[in-house]
Design a protein around this motif. Structure first.
Motif, PDB file in Angstrom:
ATOM      1  N   MET A   1       0.857  -1.200   0.000  1.00 49.47           N
ATOM      2  CA  MET A   1       0.000   0.000   0.000  1.00 49.47           C
ATOM      3  C   MET A   1       0.884   1.238   0.000  1.00 49.47           C
ATOM      4  SD  MET A   1      -3.121   1.053   2.590  1.00 49.47           S
ATOM      5  CE  MET A   1      -2.052   1.480   3.983  1.00 49.47           C
ATOM      6  N   GLU A   2       0.483   2.261  -0.733  1.00 46.81           N
ATOM      7  CA  GLU A   2       1.232   3.510  -0.847  1.00 46.81           C
ATOM      8  C   GLU A   2       1.319   4.209   0.510  1.00 46.81           C
ATOM      9  OE1 GLU A   2       0.528   7.650  -3.246  1.00 46.81           O
ATOM     10  OE2 GLU A   2       0.068   5.784  -4.298  1.00 46.81           O
ATOM     11  N   ALA A   3       2.514   4.773   0.803  1.00 46.01           N
ATOM     12  CA  ALA A   3       2.707   5.455   2.086  1.00 46.01           C
ATOM     13  C   ALA A   3       1.803   6.685   2.169  1.00 46.01           C
ATOM     14  CB  ALA A   3       4.172   5.878   2.239  1.00 46.01           C
ATOM     15  N   VAL A   4       1.411   7.032   3.393  1.00 49.86           N
ATOM     16  CA  VAL A   4       0.566   8.192   3.613  1.00 49.86           C
ATOM     17  C   VAL A   4       1.393   9.462   3.466  1.00 49.86           C
ATOM     18  CG1 VAL A   4      -0.918   9.390   5.256  1.00 49.86           C
ATOM     19  CG2 VAL A   4      -0.916   6.890   5.177  1.00 49.86           C
ATOM     20  N   ASN A   5       0.952  10.384   2.605  1.00 41.98           N
ATOM     21  CA  ASN A   5       1.691  11.621   2.337  1.00 41.98           C
ATOM     22  C   ASN A   5       0.989  12.798   2.991  1.00 41.98           C
ATOM     23  OD1 ASN A   5       3.635  10.373   0.541  1.00 41.98           O
ATOM     24  ND2 ASN A   5       1.994  10.254  -0.976  1.00 41.98           N
ATOM     25  N   PHE A   6       1.513  13.228   4.140  1.00 42.92           N
ATOM     26  CA  PHE A   6       0.926  14.374   4.822  1.00 42.92           C
ATOM     27  C   PHE A   6       1.473  15.669   4.240  1.00 42.92           C
ATOM     28  CE2 PHE A   6       0.425  11.189   8.305  1.00 42.92           C
ATOM     29  CZ  PHE A   6      -0.960  11.236   8.366  1.00 42.92           C
ATOM     30  N   LEU A   7       0.679  16.726   4.326  1.00 46.50           N
ATOM     31  CA  LEU A   7       1.027  18.029   3.761  1.00 46.50           C
ATOM     32  C   LEU A   7       2.125  18.700   4.579  1.00 46.50           C
ATOM     33  CD1 LEU A   7       0.190  20.272   1.684  1.00 46.50           C
ATOM     34  CD2 LEU A   7      -1.397  21.099   3.427  1.00 46.50           C
ATOM     35  N   ASP A   8       3.144  19.250   3.876  1.00 45.35           N
ATOM     36  CA  ASP A   8       4.188  20.025   4.558  1.00 45.35           C
ATOM     37  C   ASP A   8       3.610  21.387   4.946  1.00 45.35           C
ATOM     38  OD1 ASP A   8       6.136  18.067   4.287  1.00 45.35           O
ATOM     39  OD2 ASP A   8       6.747  18.782   2.306  1.00 45.35           O
ATOM     40  N   LEU A   9       3.812  21.769   6.204  1.00 45.80           N
ATOM     41  CA  LEU A   9       3.252  23.024   6.695  1.00 45.80           C
ATOM     42  C   LEU A   9       4.327  24.090   6.852  1.00 45.80           C
ATOM     43  CD1 LEU A   9       0.739  21.810   9.449  1.00 45.80           C
ATOM     44  CD2 LEU A   9       0.260  22.421   7.076  1.00 45.80           C
ATOM     45  N   ASN A  10       4.005  25.311   6.410  1.00 43.46           N
ATOM     46  CA  ASN A  10       4.848  26.479   6.668  1.00 43.46           C
ATOM     47  C   ASN A  10       3.914  27.609   7.097  1.00 43.46           C
ATOM     48  OD1 ASN A  10       3.746  27.665   4.253  1.00 43.46           O
ATOM     49  ND2 ASN A  10       5.238  26.458   3.065  1.00 43.46           N
ATOM     50  N   ALA A  11       4.487  28.777   7.386  1.00 37.85           N
ATOM     51  CA  ALA A  11       3.679  29.885   7.906  1.00 37.85           C
ATOM     52  C   ALA A  11       2.559  30.280   6.943  1.00 37.85           C
ATOM     53  CB  ALA A  11       4.580  31.090   8.187  1.00 37.85           C
ATOM     54  N   THR A  12       2.869  30.318   5.642  1.00 40.09           N
ATOM     55  CA  THR A  12       1.859  30.698   4.649  1.00 40.09           C
ATOM     56  C   THR A  12       0.725  29.683   4.587  1.00 40.09           C
ATOM     57  OG1 THR A  12       3.543  31.812   3.312  1.00 40.09           O
ATOM     58  CG2 THR A  12       1.469  31.238   2.224  1.00 40.09           C
ATOM     59  N   THR A  13       1.092  28.399   4.561  1.00 36.65           N
ATOM     60  CA  THR A  13       0.087  27.344   4.490  1.00 36.65           C
ATOM     61  C   THR A  13      -0.804  27.342   5.724  1.00 36.65           C
ATOM     62  OG1 THR A  13       1.635  25.982   3.213  1.00 36.65           O
ATOM     63  CG2 THR A  13      -0.284  24.874   4.138  1.00 36.65           C
ATOM     64  N   VAL A  14      -0.189  27.542   6.909  1.00 35.58           N
ATOM     65  CA  VAL A  14      -0.965  27.580   8.151  1.00 35.58           C
ATOM     66  C   VAL A  14      -1.959  28.738   8.126  1.00 35.58           C
ATOM     67  CG1 VAL A  14      -0.830  27.993  10.644  1.00 35.58           C
ATOM     68  CG2 VAL A  14       0.772  26.417   9.550  1.00 35.58           C
ATOM     69  N   PHE A  15      -1.503  29.902   7.659  1.00 34.97           N
ATOM     70  CA  PHE A  15      -2.390  31.072   7.581  1.00 34.97           C
ATOM     71  C   PHE A  15      -3.547  30.807   6.624  1.00 34.97           C
ATOM     72  CE2 PHE A  15      -3.604  34.937   5.238  1.00 34.97           C
ATOM     73  CZ  PHE A  15      -4.142  35.686   6.291  1.00 34.97           C
ATOM     74  N   LEU A  16      -3.248  30.234   5.451  1.00 33.10           N
ATOM     75  CA  LEU A  16      -4.287  29.954   4.473  1.00 33.10           C
ATOM     76  C   LEU A  16      -5.285  28.940   5.006  1.00 33.10           C
ATOM     77  CD1 LEU A  16      -2.218  29.829   1.156  1.00 33.10           C
ATOM     78  CD2 LEU A  16      -3.825  31.602   1.872  1.00 33.10           C
ATOM     79  N   LEU A  17      -4.786  27.919   5.704  1.00 36.03           N
ATOM     80  CA  LEU A  17      -5.678  26.912   6.274  1.00 36.03           C
ATOM     81  C   LEU A  17      -6.590  27.518   7.337  1.00 36.03           C
ATOM     82  CD1 LEU A  17      -3.231  23.871   6.625  1.00 36.03           C
ATOM     83  CD2 LEU A  17      -5.268  23.962   5.179  1.00 36.03           C
ATOM     84  N   PHE A  18      -6.034  28.414   8.157  1.00 35.58           N
ATOM     85  CA  PHE A  18      -6.843  29.077   9.184  1.00 35.58           C
ATOM     86  C   PHE A  18      -7.919  29.942   8.532  1.00 35.58           C
ATOM     87  CE2 PHE A  18      -7.913  32.522  12.088  1.00 35.58           C
ATOM     88  CZ  PHE A  18      -8.077  31.848  13.292  1.00 35.58           C
ATOM     89  N   LEU A  19      -7.528  30.685   7.479  1.00 44.05           N
ATOM     90  CA  LEU A  19      -8.474  31.546   6.772  1.00 44.05           C
ATOM     91  C   LEU A  19      -9.569  30.723   6.115  1.00 44.05           C
ATOM     92  CD1 LEU A  19      -9.209  34.416   5.833  1.00 44.05           C
ATOM     93  CD2 LEU A  19      -7.719  34.054   3.843  1.00 44.05           C
ATOM     94  N   VAL A  20      -9.168  29.612   5.482  1.00 45.06           N
ATOM     95  CA  VAL A  20     -10.141  28.718   4.855  1.00 45.06           C
ATOM     96  C   VAL A  20     -11.082  28.149   5.909  1.00 45.06           C
ATOM     97  CG1 VAL A  20     -10.358  26.441   3.787  1.00 45.06           C
ATOM     98  CG2 VAL A  20      -8.763  28.111   2.836  1.00 45.06           C
ATOM     99  N   GLY A  21     -10.521  27.785   7.067  1.00 43.55           N
ATOM    100  CA  GLY A  21     -11.347  27.273   8.150  1.00 43.55           C
ATOM    101  C   GLY A  21     -12.354  28.294   8.638  1.00 43.55           C
ATOM    102  N   PHE A  22     -11.922  29.559   8.730  1.00 43.46           N
ATOM    103  CA  PHE A  22     -12.811  30.633   9.183  1.00 43.46           C
ATOM    104  C   PHE A  22     -13.992  30.805   8.225  1.00 43.46           C
ATOM    105  CE2 PHE A  22     -14.097  35.118   9.016  1.00 43.46           C
ATOM    106  CZ  PHE A  22     -14.491  35.304  10.341  1.00 43.46           C
ATOM    107  N   ILE A  23     -13.684  30.880   6.935  1.00 45.26           N
ATOM    108  CA  ILE A  23     -14.754  31.067   5.952  1.00 45.26           C
ATOM    109  C   ILE A  23     -15.622  29.809   5.861  1.00 45.26           C
ATOM    110  CG2 ILE A  23     -15.267  31.497   3.521  1.00 45.26           C
ATOM    111  CD1 ILE A  23     -12.696  33.157   3.384  1.00 45.26           C
ATOM    112  N   GLY A  24     -14.962  28.641   5.912  1.00 48.37           N
ATOM    113  CA  GLY A  24     -15.723  27.402   5.890  1.00 48.37           C
ATOM    114  C   GLY A  24     -16.643  27.287   7.094  1.00 48.37           C
ATOM    115  N   GLY A  25     -16.177  27.742   8.253  1.00 43.04           N
ATOM    116  CA  GLY A  25     -17.004  27.738   9.448  1.00 43.04           C
ATOM    117  C   GLY A  25     -18.187  28.670   9.318  1.00 43.04           C
ATOM    118  N   MET A  26     -17.960  29.825   8.705  1.00 43.79           N
ATOM    119  CA  MET A  26     -19.040  30.778   8.489  1.00 43.79           C
ATOM    120  C   MET A  26     -20.115  30.166   7.585  1.00 43.79           C
ATOM    121  SD  MET A  26     -18.789  34.663   6.952  1.00 43.79           S
ATOM    122  CE  MET A  26     -17.199  34.887   7.723  1.00 43.79           C
TER     123      MET A  26
END
Length: 363
Positions: A1-26
């Motif tokens: 089975m193919e290994a699980v590939n988790f997303l590499d996180l950096n400051a920009t990605t974390v900010f975008l994910l938080f922003l997406v979460g905020f709008i998605g929550g709304m």
């Protein structure tokens, strides 16, 4: 089975994910779909494999859904009994959907799940989004823009409510105390869970099913779906975590943003009418559809199902897809905030008029 590939996180990605979460929550608090139909594509656009995006979305969804359902229950919009019953049957669908998703990954890898999720998104968004938009315009034409306009029960829902199957009937306050057979609720719940485990979006079926099959008003359907999302999200998180597909980092970042956004969305529902909820829901769905559509040639090329496309073309299509998704997020956020501000303004005006009328009467 193919290994699980988790997303590499950096400051920009974390900010975008938080922003997406905020709008998605709304969006979640406003239309009750869980918001995953924008969150899943967003995580995929940022580089997370589809199976990781789906699993992590389910992990973040159930605590957010719990907060939103409690908030909206204070406004009398939640049918807890209906939500729990649908949630039980949805849990069965979640288990079946998880098995289907993992089998696709085992046979075709992460790209296979990316393609599968995108195809399902396109089909479901086109069908549900188009129908909801059409119904929103119909509702507005038939009096949905009039304060206090009566909820119109669809013909299908009237037929379902008229069927009496002894030993299976239950009464629900969300449909005016009328009774509906559990045999109608069971397949709706199962389908909701199946879709949620496959693409992390059960509200596509849950909300419209409650509105058009059971006859629940849009505001109550969107609120009750949050109870269903809590039940099936909790079980689905455990099912996927057992397979090692839950990225708790993504789940926590998105959840942090969602818990802020969901409060705004939930408050917004108290100032709008049914057709407004439907209009915004349908609009976001159609825009997200095009976002997934632009990624299709990339996945098909990677799986050698079409002629190989150049790296430049692949990058261009991915950028267009991400831009379209950003348009869906921003459009949804703007529409919700605009509806909220307009509703508050109208509410204050009504209060002022009532106070003025009362003062005139006293004098």
């Amino acid at each position: 089975m193919e290994a699980v590939n988790f997303l590499d996180l950096n400051a920009t990605t974390v900010f975008l994910l938080f922003l997406v979460g905020f709008i998605g929550g709304m969006v979640s608090g406003f239309i009750g779909s869980g918001g995953a139909f924008v969150l899943t594509p967003a995580m995929m656009s940022l580089g997370a494999p589809a199976v990781i995006a789906v699993a992590s979305n389910m992990a973040h969804k159930f605590p957010k859904a719990l907060v939103a359902s409690i908030k909206r229950n204070k406004y009398g919009q939640v049918d807890i009994k209906l939500g729990l019953i649908m949630g039980i049957f949805a849990e069965i669908g979640v288990f079946v959907g998880k098995e289907f998703m993992t089998n696709i990954r085992n046979n075709f890898g992460d790209t296979g799940t990316d393609l599968y999720v995108s195809v399902v998104f396109i089909v479901v968004l086109a069908l549900v989004g188009g129908y909801v938009l059409r119904d929103a315009f119909r509702c507005k034409r038939e009096g949905g823009d009039v304060e206090g306009a009566e909820h119109i029960t669809p013909r299908l829902a009237k037929w379902v409510q008229s069927i009496n199957i002894p030993g299976t009937m239950m009464r629900f306050h969300s449909i005016g105390g009328k009774r509906v057979s559990v045999l109608f609720i069971a397949p709706l719940g199962f389908a909701t869970g199946l879709l949620a485990a496959s693409i992390a979006v059960g509200g596509f079926i849950g909300v419209p099913a409650m509105m058009y099959v059971l006859g629940v008003p849009a505001l109550m359907a969107s609120a009750t779906e949050l109870v269903v999302a809590f039940v099936m999200g909790m079980g689905g998180s455990l099912f996927y975590a057992w397979e090692g597909f839950v990225d708790i980092r993504l789940a926590m970042i998105i959840l942090a943003g969602s818990l802020f956004g969901v409060q705004i969305g939930a408050i917004g529902t108290t100032y709008v009418r049914d057709y407004t909820v439907k209009m915004i829901m349908g609009m976001i769905m159609i825009i997200v559809l095009f976002s997934r559509l632009f990624e299709m040639p990339v996945y098909l090329s990677d799986l050698d199902l079409i002629s190989t496309i150049s790296e430049g073309t692949s990058s261009l299509l991915s950028n267009i897809s991400f831009g379209t998704l950003a348009l869906a997020l921003l459009s949804g956020a703007f529409a919700i905030l605009a509806a909220l501000l307009k509703g508050i303004k109208q509410h204050k005006k009504q209060q002022a008029d009532a106070e003025y009328a009362a003062s005139v009467a006293e004098s």
